[in-house]
Design a protein around this motif. Structure first.
Motif, PDB file in Angstrom:
ATOM      1  N   VAL A 147      38.637  56.308 -15.106  1.00  0.00           N
ATOM      2  CA  VAL A 147      37.984  54.998 -14.987  1.00  0.00           C
ATOM      3  C   VAL A 147      39.067  53.927 -15.050  1.00  0.00           C
ATOM      4  CG1 VAL A 147      36.394  53.337 -16.051  1.00  0.00           C
ATOM      5  CG2 VAL A 147      35.874  55.773 -16.155  1.00  0.00           C
ATOM      6  N   LEU A 148      38.898  52.897 -14.235  1.00  0.00           N
ATOM      7  CA  LEU A 148      39.785  51.735 -14.295  1.00  0.00           C
ATOM      8  C   LEU A 148      38.935  50.479 -14.162  1.00  0.00           C
ATOM      9  CD1 LEU A 148      42.732  50.597 -14.293  1.00  0.00           C
ATOM     10  CD2 LEU A 148      42.578  50.611 -11.810  1.00  0.00           C
ATOM     11  N   VAL A 149      39.134  49.532 -15.070  1.00  0.00           N
ATOM     12  CA  VAL A 149      38.431  48.256 -15.048  1.00  0.00           C
ATOM     13  C   VAL A 149      39.478  47.149 -15.095  1.00  0.00           C
ATOM     14  CG1 VAL A 149      36.794  46.749 -16.252  1.00  0.00           C
ATOM     15  CG2 VAL A 149      36.437  49.241 -16.250  1.00  0.00           C
ATOM     16  N   VAL A 150      39.416  46.226 -14.131  1.00  0.00           N
ATOM     17  CA  VAL A 150      40.308  45.072 -14.103  1.00  0.00           C
ATOM     18  C   VAL A 150      39.429  43.819 -14.102  1.00  0.00           C
ATOM     19  CG1 VAL A 150      42.127  43.845 -12.852  1.00  0.00           C
ATOM     20  CG2 VAL A 150      42.035  46.361 -12.772  1.00  0.00           C
ATOM     21  N   LEU A 151      39.645  42.956 -15.083  1.00  0.00           N
ATOM     22  CA  LEU A 151      38.916  41.690 -15.167  1.00  0.00           C
ATOM     23  C   LEU A 151      39.890  40.538 -14.995  1.00  0.00           C
ATOM     24  CD1 LEU A 151      36.632  42.306 -18.297  1.00  0.00           C
ATOM     25  CD2 LEU A 151      36.144  42.834 -15.893  1.00  0.00           C
ATOM     26  N   ASP A 152      39.528  39.577 -14.149  1.00  0.00           N
ATOM     27  CA  ASP A 152      40.331  38.377 -13.933  1.00  0.00           C
ATOM     28  C   ASP A 152      39.403  37.189 -14.137  1.00  0.00           C
ATOM     29  OD1 ASP A 152      41.998  36.340 -13.099  1.00  0.00           O
ATOM     30  OD2 ASP A 152      42.411  37.185 -11.131  1.00  0.00           O
ATOM     31  N   ALA A 153      39.658  36.398 -15.185  1.00  0.00           N
ATOM     32  CA  ALA A 153      38.696  35.347 -15.532  1.00  0.00           C
ATOM     33  C   ALA A 153      39.386  34.059 -15.972  1.00  0.00           C
ATOM     34  CB  ALA A 153      37.774  35.832 -16.643  1.00  0.00           C
ATOM     35  N   GLN A 154      38.667  32.966 -15.772  1.00  0.00           N
ATOM     36  CA  GLN A 154      39.078  31.665 -16.283  1.00  0.00           C
ATOM     37  C   GLN A 154      38.232  31.350 -17.508  1.00  0.00           C
ATOM     38  OE1 GLN A 154      38.941  28.626 -13.171  1.00  0.00           O
ATOM     39  NE2 GLN A 154      41.165  28.685 -13.269  1.00  0.00           N
ATOM     40  N   HIS A 155      38.907  30.919 -18.567  1.00  0.00           N
ATOM     41  CA  HIS A 155      38.251  30.626 -19.839  1.00  0.00           C
ATOM     42  C   HIS A 155      38.141  29.123 -20.029  1.00  0.00           C
ATOM     43  CE1 HIS A 155      38.456  34.730 -21.717  1.00  0.00           C
ATOM     44  NE2 HIS A 155      39.159  34.876 -20.609  1.00  0.00           N
ATOM     45  N   VAL A 178      42.400  60.253 -15.885  1.00  0.00           N
ATOM     46  CA  VAL A 178      43.446  60.332 -14.874  1.00  0.00           C
ATOM     47  C   VAL A 178      43.972  58.945 -14.515  1.00  0.00           C
ATOM     48  CG1 VAL A 178      43.928  61.026 -12.487  1.00  0.00           C
ATOM     49  CG2 VAL A 178      42.562  62.502 -13.951  1.00  0.00           C
ATOM     50  N   LEU A 179      43.089  57.939 -14.529  1.00  0.00           N
ATOM     51  CA  LEU A 179      43.501  56.593 -14.121  1.00  0.00           C
ATOM     52  C   LEU A 179      44.275  55.849 -15.215  1.00  0.00           C
ATOM     53  CD1 LEU A 179      40.497  55.437 -11.918  1.00  0.00           C
ATOM     54  CD2 LEU A 179      42.723  56.342 -11.220  1.00  0.00           C
ATOM     55  N   ALA A 180      44.497  56.504 -16.340  1.00  0.00           N
ATOM     56  CA  ALA A 180      45.403  55.934 -17.344  1.00  0.00           C
ATOM     57  C   ALA A 180      46.855  56.273 -17.017  1.00  0.00           C
ATOM     58  CB  ALA A 180      45.044  56.461 -18.737  1.00  0.00           C
ATOM     59  N   GLU A 181      47.051  57.209 -16.083  1.00  0.00           N
ATOM     60  CA  GLU A 181      48.407  57.568 -15.662  1.00  0.00           C
ATOM     61  C   GLU A 181      48.941  56.488 -14.724  1.00  0.00           C
ATOM     62  OE1 GLU A 181      47.989  61.437 -13.920  1.00  0.00           O
ATOM     63  OE2 GLU A 181      47.121  62.262 -15.760  1.00  0.00           O
ATOM     64  N   PRO A 182      50.181  56.020 -14.939  1.00  0.00           N
ATOM     65  CA  PRO A 182      50.705  54.874 -14.178  1.00  0.00           C
ATOM     66  C   PRO A 182      50.610  55.002 -12.666  1.00  0.00           C
ATOM     67  CG  PRO A 182      52.146  55.358 -16.015  1.00  0.00           C
ATOM     68  CD  PRO A 182      51.118  56.460 -15.980  1.00  0.00           C
ATOM     69  N   ALA A 183      50.941  56.152 -12.094  1.00  0.00           N
ATOM     70  CA  ALA A 183      50.931  56.292 -10.630  1.00  0.00           C
ATOM     71  C   ALA A 183      49.510  56.194 -10.079  1.00  0.00           C
ATOM     72  CB  ALA A 183      51.580  57.604 -10.209  1.00  0.00           C
ATOM     73  N   ALA A 184      48.569  56.865 -10.723  1.00  0.00           N
ATOM     74  CA  ALA A 184      47.176  56.829 -10.257  1.00  0.00           C
ATOM     75  C   ALA A 184      46.596  55.427 -10.431  1.00  0.00           C
ATOM     76  CB  ALA A 184      46.341  57.858 -11.019  1.00  0.00           C
ATOM     77  N   ARG A 185      46.913  54.786 -11.551  1.00  0.00           N
ATOM     78  CA  ARG A 185      46.426  53.431 -11.794  1.00  0.00           C
ATOM     79  C   ARG A 185      46.985  52.471 -10.748  1.00  0.00           C
ATOM     80  NH1 ARG A 185      47.435  52.422 -17.433  1.00  0.00           N
ATOM     81  NH2 ARG A 185      49.577  51.983 -16.829  1.00  0.00           N
ATOM     82  N   ALA A 186      48.270  52.602 -10.419  1.00  0.00           N
ATOM     83  CA  ALA A 186      48.899  51.724  -9.427  1.00  0.00           C
ATOM     84  C   ALA A 186      48.243  51.890  -8.055  1.00  0.00           C
ATOM     85  CB  ALA A 186      50.394  52.019  -9.337  1.00  0.00           C
TER      86      ALA A 186
END
Length: 198
Positions: A147-155, A178-186
Motif C-alpha cells: 500500500v502507498l498513500v501520498v497526501l499533498d495538502a494546504q493547511h 512491498v511498497l515500503a521498499e524504495p524501488a517499488a515506492r519510487a
C-alpha cells in the motif's frame, strides 16, 4: 458514539461570538451558530463511521484462463480531492490524495477507496496520521501485497495565520508491504506524477 451534537455546537459558537465582542443576534450573525453546527456535523461525520465498512464487499480477484491472477499488478487512484480539519487549531486543510495498492487475493470497487479517505478525513486530524490511517485501513481490509498513500495538502493554519505561507503545501507518505521498499515506492510515485492526457 452518539454523533455530532449540533445544538451544543451552536451554543458554543454563540459564546465565541460574544467572547470576541460580537453580537450573535445582529443581522448577518443570527444564523451563524446554526450554520457552523451544520458544517461541523459534516466536517466530523467520519467519527461515527468505521472506515473498514467501505471495504467489506471486496471480492476475490479470481484467475484468467491461463491461471494467473486476473488483475493488474497495481491499482493506483490519483488526484482524490479531500478536506479535513487540523486538530490543533480546528482550521481546514485541503488537498489531494493518491492511493495505490498491490492486490493480494481481493480487490474492491474503485469508489470504495475515496470513501475510506473521506471517512478518515472527516475527523479532527493530523495529515501525518491521516496518511497512516488510510494505509492501515487498506492493509487491514484488503490484505494487499503493498500500500502507498501520498497526501499533498494546504493547511489554513499555515496559510492564514502566523507566517502566512500562502503557497506552501505539505506532502506526507505512508507505505506498507512491498511498497515500503524504495524501488517499488519510487515506481508508483513516478506513476502518480506522470502526465495525464484527456
Amino acid at each position: 458514539m452518539a454523533g455530532v451534537d449540533t445544538e451544543r455546537i451552536a451554543r458554543a459558537v454563540r459564546e465565541i461570538l460574544l467572547a470576541i465582542g460580537e453580537d450573535p443576534m445582529r443581522p448577518g450573525l443570527e444564523r451563524t451558530p446554526a450554520r457552523v453546527a451544520e458544517a461541523y456535523a459534516e466536517f466530523f461525520g467520519g467519527l461515527d463511521v468505521d472506515p473498514l465498512s467501505h471495504l467489506a464487499d471486496a471480492v476475490p480477484i479470481g484467475a484468467s484462463e491461463q491461471g494467473v491472477p486476473a488483475t493488474s499488478d497495481a491499482v493506483v487512484l490519483r488526484d482524490l480531492a479531500f478536506r479535513s480539519v487540523c486538530e490543533h487549531h480546528l482550521l481546514p486543510f485541503v488537498g489531494t490524495a493518491h492511493v495505490a495498492y498491490l492486490p493480494g487475493e481481493r480487490v474492491v470497487g474503485l469508489g470504495r477507496i475515496p470513501a475510506v479517505v473521506e471517512t478518515l478525513a472527516a475527523r479532527p486530524q493530523l495529515q501525518e496520521r491521516l496518511a497512516e490511517e488510510i494505509a492501515d485501513t487498506l492493509e487491514a481490509g484488503l490484505d494487499p501485497r503493498g500500500v502507498l498513500v501520498v497526501l499533498d495538502a494546504q493547511h489554513r493554519c499555515v496559510t492564514t495565520r502566523g507566517p502566512r505561507q500562502t503557497r506552501s503545501s505539505t506532502v506526507t507518505i505512508a507505505s506498507r508491504g512491498v511498497l515500503a521498499e524504495p524501488a517499488a515506492r519510487a515506481e508508483i510515485i513516478a506513476l502518480i506524477g506522470a502526465e495525464q492526457h484527456d
